[in-house]
Design a protein around this motif. Structure first.
Motif, PDB file in Angstrom:
ATOM      1  N   ALA A  69       0.843  -1.203   0.000  1.00 60.82           N
ATOM      2  CA  ALA A  69       0.000   0.000   0.000  1.00 60.82           C
ATOM      3  C   ALA A  69       0.878   1.254   0.000  1.00 60.82           C
ATOM      4  O   ALA A  69       0.536   2.259  -0.634  1.00 60.82           O
ATOM      5  CB  ALA A  69      -0.922  -0.004   1.214  1.00 60.82           C
ATOM      6  N   SER A  70       2.004   1.193   0.702  1.00 58.61           N
ATOM      7  CA  SER A  70       2.939   2.326   0.702  1.00 58.61           C
ATOM      8  C   SER A  70       3.520   2.553  -0.686  1.00 58.61           C
ATOM      9  O   SER A  70       3.741   3.692  -1.106  1.00 58.61           O
ATOM     10  CB  SER A  70       4.068   2.084   1.706  1.00 58.61           C
ATOM     11  N   VAL A  71       3.792   1.471  -1.408  1.00 50.74           N
ATOM     12  CA  VAL A  71       4.285   1.582  -2.786  1.00 50.74           C
ATOM     13  C   VAL A  71       3.269   2.329  -3.647  1.00 50.74           C
ATOM     14  O   VAL A  71       3.612   3.281  -4.371  1.00 50.74           O
ATOM     15  CB  VAL A  71       4.563   0.181  -3.378  1.00 50.74           C
ATOM     16  N   ALA A  72       2.009   1.917  -3.552  1.00 47.35           N
ATOM     17  CA  ALA A  72       0.961   2.575  -4.344  1.00 47.35           C
ATOM     18  C   ALA A  72       0.802   4.033  -3.930  1.00 47.35           C
ATOM     19  O   ALA A  72       0.629   4.919  -4.779  1.00 47.35           O
ATOM     20  CB  ALA A  72      -0.361   1.826  -4.172  1.00 47.35           C
ATOM     21  N   GLU A  73       0.877   4.294  -2.632  1.00 48.50           N
ATOM     22  CA  GLU A  73       0.733   5.658  -2.134  1.00 48.50           C
ATOM     23  C   GLU A  73       1.885   6.538  -2.612  1.00 48.50           C
ATOM     24  O   GLU A  73       1.673   7.693  -3.013  1.00 48.50           O
ATOM     25  CB  GLU A  73       0.682   5.647  -0.609  1.00 48.50           C
ATOM     26  N   LEU A  74       3.109   6.009  -2.581  1.00 45.00           N
ATOM     27  CA  LEU A  74       4.266   6.800  -3.020  1.00 45.00           C
ATOM     28  C   LEU A  74       4.132   7.159  -4.489  1.00 45.00           C
ATOM     29  O   LEU A  74       4.422   8.296  -4.890  1.00 45.00           O
ATOM     30  CB  LEU A  74       5.555   6.007  -2.782  1.00 45.00           C
ATOM     31  N   ARG A  75       3.684   6.227  -5.288  1.00 46.58           N
ATOM     32  CA  ARG A  75       3.516   6.493  -6.723  1.00 46.58           C
ATOM     33  C   ARG A  75       2.396   7.494  -6.986  1.00 46.58           C
ATOM     34  O   ARG A  75       2.387   8.155  -8.020  1.00 46.58           O
ATOM     35  CB  ARG A  75       3.242   5.180  -7.455  1.00 46.58           C
ATOM     36  N   ALA A  76       1.460   7.605  -6.042  1.00 45.38           N
ATOM     37  CA  ALA A  76       0.323   8.512  -6.231  1.00 45.38           C
ATOM     38  C   ALA A  76       0.561   9.905  -5.649  1.00 45.38           C
ATOM     39  O   ALA A  76      -0.254  10.804  -5.863  1.00 45.38           O
ATOM     40  CB  ALA A  76      -0.928   7.906  -5.595  1.00 45.38           C
ATOM     41  N   ARG A  77       1.650  10.102  -4.914  1.00 43.50           N
ATOM     42  CA  ARG A  77       1.915  11.404  -4.289  1.00 43.50           C
ATOM     43  C   ARG A  77       2.160  12.455  -5.361  1.00 43.50           C
ATOM     44  O   ARG A  77       2.633  12.148  -6.458  1.00 43.50           O
ATOM     45  CB  ARG A  77       3.124  11.337  -3.357  1.00 43.50           C
ATOM     46  N   PRO A  78       1.856  13.736  -5.083  1.00 39.42           N
ATOM     47  CA  PRO A  78       2.052  14.800  -6.083  1.00 39.42           C
ATOM     48  C   PRO A  78       3.505  14.859  -6.551  1.00 39.42           C
ATOM     49  O   PRO A  78       4.438  14.749  -5.742  1.00 39.42           O
ATOM     50  CB  PRO A  78       1.680  16.071  -5.304  1.00 39.42           C
ATOM     51  N   PRO A  79       3.739  15.025  -7.861  1.00 34.68           N
ATOM     52  CA  PRO A  79       5.107  14.998  -8.393  1.00 34.68           C
ATOM     53  C   PRO A  79       6.032  16.040  -7.770  1.00 34.68           C
ATOM     54  O   PRO A  79       7.224  15.790  -7.601  1.00 34.68           O
ATOM     55  CB  PRO A  79       4.903  15.266  -9.893  1.00 34.68           C
ATOM     56  N   GLY A  80       5.498  17.199  -7.415  1.00 37.24           N
ATOM     57  CA  GLY A  80       6.348  18.257  -6.885  1.00 37.24           C
ATOM     58  C   GLY A  80       6.610  18.175  -5.390  1.00 37.24           C
ATOM     59  O   GLY A  80       7.360  18.995  -4.843  1.00 37.24           O
ATOM     60  N   GLU A  81       6.028  17.209  -4.714  1.00 34.68           N
ATOM     61  CA  GLU A  81       6.204  17.090  -3.269  1.00 34.68           C
ATOM     62  C   GLU A  81       7.640  16.651  -2.958  1.00 34.68           C
ATOM     63  O   GLU A  81       8.175  15.749  -3.607  1.00 34.68           O
ATOM     64  CB  GLU A  81       5.219  16.056  -2.718  1.00 34.68           C
ATOM     65  N   PRO A  82       8.304  17.286  -1.988  1.00 40.51           N
ATOM     66  CA  PRO A  82       9.656  16.848  -1.620  1.00 40.51           C
ATOM     67  C   PRO A  82       9.679  15.360  -1.312  1.00 40.51           C
ATOM     68  O   PRO A  82       8.736  14.815  -0.720  1.00 40.51           O
ATOM     69  CB  PRO A  82       9.970  17.692  -0.373  1.00 40.51           C
ATOM     70  N   PHE A  83      10.783  14.718  -1.708  1.00 42.86           N
ATOM     71  CA  PHE A  83      10.834  13.259  -1.645  1.00 42.86           C
ATOM     72  C   PHE A  83      10.534  12.712  -0.258  1.00 42.86           C
ATOM     73  O   PHE A  83       9.701  11.808  -0.098  1.00 42.86           O
ATOM     74  CB  PHE A  83      12.198  12.741  -2.111  1.00 42.86           C
ATOM     75  N   TRP A  84      11.189  13.216   0.785  1.00 45.49           N
ATOM     76  CA  TRP A  84      11.007  12.612   2.099  1.00 45.49           C
ATOM     77  C   TRP A  84       9.640  12.916   2.710  1.00 45.49           C
ATOM     78  O   TRP A  84       9.136  12.141   3.522  1.00 45.49           O
ATOM     79  CB  TRP A  84      12.133  13.001   3.058  1.00 45.49           C
ATOM     80  N   GLU A  85       9.023  14.017   2.288  1.00 44.88           N
ATOM     81  CA  GLU A  85       7.639  14.252   2.706  1.00 44.88           C
ATOM     82  C   GLU A  85       6.725  13.191   2.087  1.00 44.88           C
ATOM     83  O   GLU A  85       5.850  12.627   2.745  1.00 44.88           O
ATOM     84  CB  GLU A  85       7.186  15.653   2.305  1.00 44.88           C
ATOM     85  N   ALA A  86       6.946  12.953   0.789  1.00 40.93           N
ATOM     86  CA  ALA A  86       6.154  11.935   0.092  1.00 40.93           C
ATOM     87  C   ALA A  86       6.402  10.556   0.693  1.00 40.93           C
ATOM     88  O   ALA A  86       5.463   9.774   0.911  1.00 40.93           O
ATOM     89  CB  ALA A  86       6.504  11.929  -1.394  1.00 40.93           C
ATOM     90  N   MET A  87       7.651  10.253   0.995  1.00 44.07           N
ATOM     91  CA  MET A  87       8.015   8.951   1.544  1.00 44.07           C
ATOM     92  C   MET A  87       7.383   8.749   2.930  1.00 44.07           C
ATOM     93  O   MET A  87       6.839   7.677   3.238  1.00 44.07           O
ATOM     94  CB  MET A  87       9.534   8.843   1.631  1.00 44.07           C
TER      95      MET A  87
END
Length: 203
Positions: A69-87
Motif C-alpha cells: 500500500a505504501s508503494v501505491a501511495e508513493l507512486r500517487a503522491r504529487p510529483p512536486g512534493e519533496p521526496f522525504w515528505e512523500a516517503m
C-alpha cells in the motif's frame, strides 16, 4: 470479470487474516490450527493453503499489504512534493487507515492483545520476513521517484529497507510505551528522524 474475481480473492484473504488474528487473541497462538482458521473464515483448509503456508503467515500478512500500500501511495503522491515528505506520508498512510484516529492512544486491552502476539518469537520472525520481502517493490517506487536505478544505485533499496525498519521500530516502541501513545505521530517522528539523517539527540 477479472476485477470481480480479484475482489473476491482479496475478500477471502482478508477474512482469513482477520480470523487468524481473532482466534490467536482469543485462544492463544499455540491453540490455533489452520483448520480452525479456515472454518472461522468459512472456507476449506485447501482454500486456506492457496493463500497462506502457515498460521504465522496469515497473522502477519498485513505487514506485506502495508508495504505494498505504501508503494501505491508513493507512486500517487504529487510529483512536486519533496521526496522525504512523500516517503513519510506513503509509509504512514496504511497504518493510519488501520489505527483509526491519529491522535488517540489505543485502549489498554488492544495493546495487551498485540503485545501477546508480539512476544511470540515465530510471529516476530515472520513479521520481519514478510515486511522485508516486499522491499524490492518499494525500492522500485523510490527509484521512479528519485530517478535512480535500484539495479545500479544502492540508494533506492537503502531508502526502502531503512524506511521499513523505521516503521517497525516505531511500532515496537509504541507497544512498549506506558502510558500508551498514539501510533501515527510516533511513526512520523521516526521517519522524519530518518529523513534528517538521524542527528545526534545529545547535541
Amino acid at each position: 470479470m477479472s476485477g470481480l474475481r480479484e475482489r473476491k480473492k482479496q475478500a477471502t484473504r482478508d477474512a482469513l487474516m482477520t480470523a487468524a488474528l481473532r482466534l490467536a487473541l482469543a485462544r492463544g497462538l499455540e491453540n490455533v490450527r489452520v483448520e480452525d482458521i479456515a472454518a472461522e473464515a468459512g472456507v476449506s483448509p485447501r482454500t486456506y493453503n492457496n493463500y497462506f503456508a502457515s498460521k504465522y503467515e496469515a497473522i502477519t500478512a498485513r505487514h506485506t499489504d502495508r508495504v505494498r500500500a505504501s508503494v501505491a501511495e508513493l507512486r500517487a503522491r504529487p510529483p512536486g512534493e519533496p521526496f522525504w515528505e512523500a516517503m513519510t506520508e506513503a509509509m504512514v498512510r496504511p497504518w493510519a487507515q488501520h489505527a483509526g484516529t491519529t491522535d488517540t492512544p489505543p485502549s489498554p486491552e488492544l495493546l495487551a492483545s498485540i503485545r501477546m502476539l508480539n512476544d511470540e518469537p515465530a510471529l516476530r520472525a515472520e513479521a520481519l520476513r514478510v515486511a522485508f520481502a516486499a522491499d524490492g517493490e518499494l525500492a522500485a517506487a523510490v527509484g521512479e521517484r528519485t530517478g535512480t536505478d535500484p539495479d545500479r544505485d544502492p540508494y533506492p533499496r537503502l531508502v526502502a529497507v531503512t524506511a521499513i525498519a523505521a516503521v517497525q521500530t516505531g511500532v515496537a516502541h509504541w507497544l512498549r510505551t506506558d502510558p500508551p501513545v498514539p501510533l501515527v505521530p510516533l511513526l512520523r517522528d521516526c521517519l522524519r528522524a530518518l529523513a534528517a539523517g538521524l542527528p545526534d539527540p545529545s547535541r
